[in-house]
Design a protein around this motif. Structure first.
Motif, PDB file in Angstrom:
ATOM      1  N   ARG A 140       0.854  -1.200   0.000  1.00 37.68           N
ATOM      2  CA  ARG A 140       0.000   0.000   0.000  1.00 37.68           C
ATOM      3  C   ARG A 140       0.883   1.240   0.000  1.00 37.68           C
ATOM      4  NH1 ARG A 140      -3.408  -1.183   4.970  1.00 37.68           N
ATOM      5  NH2 ARG A 140      -2.806   0.953   5.320  1.00 37.68           N
ATOM      6  N   VAL A 141       0.415   2.283  -0.634  1.00 34.80           N
ATOM      7  CA  VAL A 141       1.173   3.527  -0.726  1.00 34.80           C
ATOM      8  C   VAL A 141       0.581   4.534   0.241  1.00 34.80           C
ATOM      9  CG1 VAL A 141       1.862   5.429  -2.238  1.00 34.80           C
ATOM     10  CG2 VAL A 141       1.767   3.100  -3.128  1.00 34.80           C
ATOM     11  N   ILE A 142       1.463   5.131   1.068  1.00 31.60           N
ATOM     12  CA  ILE A 142       1.039   6.168   2.014  1.00 31.60           C
ATOM     13  C   ILE A 142       1.667   7.467   1.538  1.00 31.60           C
ATOM     14  CG2 ILE A 142       1.083   6.952   4.404  1.00 31.60           C
ATOM     15  CD1 ILE A 142       1.522   4.016   5.218  1.00 31.60           C
ATOM     16  N   PRO A 143       0.841   8.426   1.068  1.00 33.21           N
ATOM     17  CA  PRO A 143       1.424   9.685   0.588  1.00 33.21           C
ATOM     18  C   PRO A 143       1.918  10.532   1.773  1.00 33.21           C
ATOM     19  CG  PRO A 143      -0.964   9.736   0.417  1.00 33.21           C
ATOM     20  CD  PRO A 143      -0.594   8.366   0.894  1.00 33.21           C
ATOM     21  N   THR A 144       3.163  10.994   1.693  1.00 32.35           N
ATOM     22  CA  THR A 144       3.762  11.849   2.712  1.00 32.35           C
ATOM     23  C   THR A 144       4.342  13.080   2.018  1.00 32.35           C
ATOM     24  OG1 THR A 144       5.964  10.866   2.588  1.00 32.35           O
ATOM     25  CG2 THR A 144       4.392   9.807   4.073  1.00 32.35           C
ATOM     26  N   PRO A 145       4.603  14.163   2.743  1.00 31.95           N
ATOM     27  CA  PRO A 145       5.221  15.344   2.115  1.00 31.95           C
ATOM     28  C   PRO A 145       6.614  15.049   1.551  1.00 31.95           C
ATOM     29  CG  PRO A 145       4.293  15.925   4.248  1.00 31.95           C
ATOM     30  CD  PRO A 145       4.191  14.446   4.107  1.00 31.95           C
ATOM     31  N   GLN A 146       7.334  14.052   2.067  1.00 32.42           N
ATOM     32  CA  GLN A 146       8.660  13.716   1.577  1.00 32.42           C
ATOM     33  C   GLN A 146       8.602  12.757   0.383  1.00 32.42           C
ATOM     34  OE1 GLN A 146       7.770  13.423   4.870  1.00 32.42           O
ATOM     35  NE2 GLN A 146       8.750  15.337   5.507  1.00 32.42           N
ATOM     36  N   GLY A 175      -8.174   5.982  12.142  1.00 36.94           N
ATOM     37  CA  GLY A 175      -9.333   6.613  11.523  1.00 36.94           C
ATOM     38  C   GLY A 175      -8.913   7.402  10.302  1.00 36.94           C
ATOM     39  N   GLY A 176      -9.113   8.729  10.314  1.00 33.10           N
ATOM     40  CA  GLY A 176      -8.814   9.586   9.171  1.00 33.10           C
ATOM     41  C   GLY A 176      -7.349   9.932   9.025  1.00 33.10           C
ATOM     42  N   THR A 177      -6.539   9.664  10.040  1.00 36.95           N
ATOM     43  CA  THR A 177      -5.106   9.950   9.959  1.00 36.95           C
ATOM     44  C   THR A 177      -4.302   8.691  10.239  1.00 36.95           C
ATOM     45  OG1 THR A 177      -4.946  10.564  12.281  1.00 36.95           O
ATOM     46  CG2 THR A 177      -5.422  12.339  10.725  1.00 36.95           C
ATOM     47  N   THR A 178      -3.053   8.704   9.777  1.00 33.84           N
ATOM     48  CA  THR A 178      -2.114   7.625  10.053  1.00 33.84           C
ATOM     49  C   THR A 178      -0.892   8.241  10.701  1.00 33.84           C
ATOM     50  OG1 THR A 178      -2.894   6.335   8.173  1.00 33.84           O
ATOM     51  CG2 THR A 178      -0.722   5.787   9.029  1.00 33.84           C
ATOM     52  N   THR A 179      -0.467   7.686  11.816  1.00 30.74           N
ATOM     53  CA  THR A 179       0.725   8.168  12.503  1.00 30.74           C
ATOM     54  C   THR A 179       1.916   7.364  11.998  1.00 30.74           C
ATOM     55  OG1 THR A 179      -0.583   8.713  14.445  1.00 30.74           O
ATOM     56  CG2 THR A 179       1.788   8.552  14.754  1.00 30.74           C
ATOM     57  N   LEU A 180       2.945   8.076  11.530  1.00 31.88           N
ATOM     58  CA  LEU A 180       4.158   7.443  11.024  1.00 31.88           C
ATOM     59  C   LEU A 180       5.268   7.632  12.045  1.00 31.88           C
ATOM     60  CD1 LEU A 180       4.032   8.752   7.346  1.00 31.88           C
ATOM     61  CD2 LEU A 180       3.250   6.559   8.210  1.00 31.88           C
ATOM     62  N   LEU A 181       5.823   6.534  12.525  1.00 33.89           N
ATOM     63  CA  LEU A 181       6.920   6.549  13.489  1.00 33.89           C
ATOM     64  C   LEU A 181       8.176   6.106  12.748  1.00 33.89           C
ATOM     65  CD1 LEU A 181       5.032   4.688  16.342  1.00 33.89           C
ATOM     66  CD2 LEU A 181       5.342   7.144  16.124  1.00 33.89           C
ATOM     67  N   VAL A 187       8.118  11.663  14.330  1.00 37.31           N
ATOM     68  CA  VAL A 187       6.707  11.278  14.349  1.00 37.31           C
ATOM     69  C   VAL A 187       5.960  12.229  13.422  1.00 37.31           C
ATOM     70  CG1 VAL A 187       4.643  10.987  15.767  1.00 37.31           C
ATOM     71  CG2 VAL A 187       6.887  10.446  16.709  1.00 37.31           C
ATOM     72  N   ARG A 188       5.196  11.661  12.475  1.00 30.44           N
ATOM     73  CA  ARG A 188       4.425  12.468  11.533  1.00 30.44           C
ATOM     74  C   ARG A 188       3.011  11.935  11.465  1.00 30.44           C
ATOM     75  NH1 ARG A 188       7.631  11.440   6.234  1.00 30.44           N
ATOM     76  NH2 ARG A 188       7.943   9.469   7.254  1.00 30.44           N
ATOM     77  N   GLN A 189       2.076  12.825  11.149  1.00 31.55           N
ATOM     78  CA  GLN A 189       0.697  12.412  10.921  1.00 31.55           C
ATOM     79  C   GLN A 189       0.321  12.815   9.498  1.00 31.55           C
ATOM     80  OE1 GLN A 189      -2.017  13.855  13.902  1.00 31.55           O
ATOM     81  NE2 GLN A 189      -1.925  11.900  14.957  1.00 31.55           N
ATOM     82  N   VAL A 190      -0.214  11.862   8.747  1.00 27.46           N
ATOM     83  CA  VAL A 190      -0.648  12.100   7.373  1.00 27.46           C
ATOM     84  C   VAL A 190      -2.057  11.568   7.211  1.00 27.46           C
ATOM     85  CG1 VAL A 190       1.710  12.004   6.449  1.00 27.46           C
ATOM     86  CG2 VAL A 190       0.358   9.926   6.562  1.00 27.46           C
ATOM     87  N   PRO A 191      -2.786  12.044   6.209  1.00 26.64           N
ATOM     88  CA  PRO A 191      -4.126  11.497   5.965  1.00 26.64           C
ATOM     89  C   PRO A 191      -4.048  10.018   5.598  1.00 26.64           C
ATOM     90  CG  PRO A 191      -3.805  13.527   4.727  1.00 26.64           C
ATOM     91  CD  PRO A 191      -2.484  13.148   5.306  1.00 26.64           C
ATOM     92  N   THR A 192      -5.005   9.240   6.096  1.00 25.17           N
ATOM     93  CA  THR A 192      -5.050   7.807   5.800  1.00 25.17           C
ATOM     94  C   THR A 192      -5.464   7.623   4.359  1.00 25.17           C
ATOM     95  OG1 THR A 192      -5.588   7.285   8.068  1.00 25.17           O
ATOM     96  CG2 THR A 192      -6.095   5.603   6.443  1.00 25.17           C
TER      97      THR A 192
END
Length: 194
Positions: A140-146, A175-181, A187-192
């Motif tokens: 699965r692809v998780i879009p991040t600012p980087q 839920g609506g966000t995914t926490t990236l560790l 630690v970053r939060q991005v939309p799920t």
């Protein structure tokens, strides 16, 4: 403007003095108390503590029966019953030859045939729903600012991922966000992603 405040302060001060006067009533300690007499410096005649006369320990217990001496501690009427039992020789019960391999009595082994009224009709097995396939957690692809991070495994409550630059970490969907560790502690939060 200054006079009303001054009047309020005076009323408050008079009220505080009245409350203080109400709290300052003198209470006298009981004079017949040994503690008060000692605090006041009076000589107090207190009799010394003396041991209690006589034996305060319980009487010695009678001997108890043991494997080596089972009759120890028995009352006279118990000893006669014990002697009668000991005078009779111990005889093993006769061995009845029987079937080998089961300790269940034969009458319990034979099961009666159920009556036709109690027999259950033959029914097809209970229909079950097919098992749902597990949702894939890898690829699965998780879009991040980087840049896009790609999941590499995990369970339904977390996934591991790899960043575009080669770093890795743990993704926790909430839920609506995914926490990236990230592995470096970021630690970053991005939309799920949907």
């Amino acid at each position: 403007m200054g006079e009303p405040r001054m009047a309020m302060r005076m009323v408050a001060a008079i009220g505080a003095l009245a409350a203080l006067a109400a709290c300052s009533t003198q209470v006298e300690a009981p004079v017949d108390s040994l503690t008060v007499a000692r605090v006041m410096g009076q000589d107090v005649a207190v009799p010394p503590l003396l041991p209690i006369a006589g034996s305060v320990w319980p009487a010695q217990e009678p001997p108890r029966g043991t494997i080596g001496n089972p009759n120890a501690g028995l009352m006279p009427w118990d000893e006669t019953a014990s002697q009668i039992q000991q005078s009779q020789p111990l005889v093993a019960p006769p061995v009845v030859p029987g079937r080998r391999g089961s300790s269940t009595p034969p009458d319990l082994l034979a099961q009666p045939e159920p009556t036709p009224a109690l027999r259950q009709p033959d029914m097809p097995p209970y229909p079950t729903e097919p098992a749902r396939p597990r949702r894939r957690t890898d690829g699965r692809v998780i879009p991040t600012p980087q840049g896009p991070a790609v999941t590499t495994g995990g369970t339904g409550s977390y996934s591991t991922y790899t960043n575009p630059g080669g770093g890795s970490g743990i993704a926790i969907p909430q839920g609506g966000t995914t926490t990236l560790l990230d592995a470096d502690g970021t630690v970053r939060q991005v939309p799920t992603p949907r």
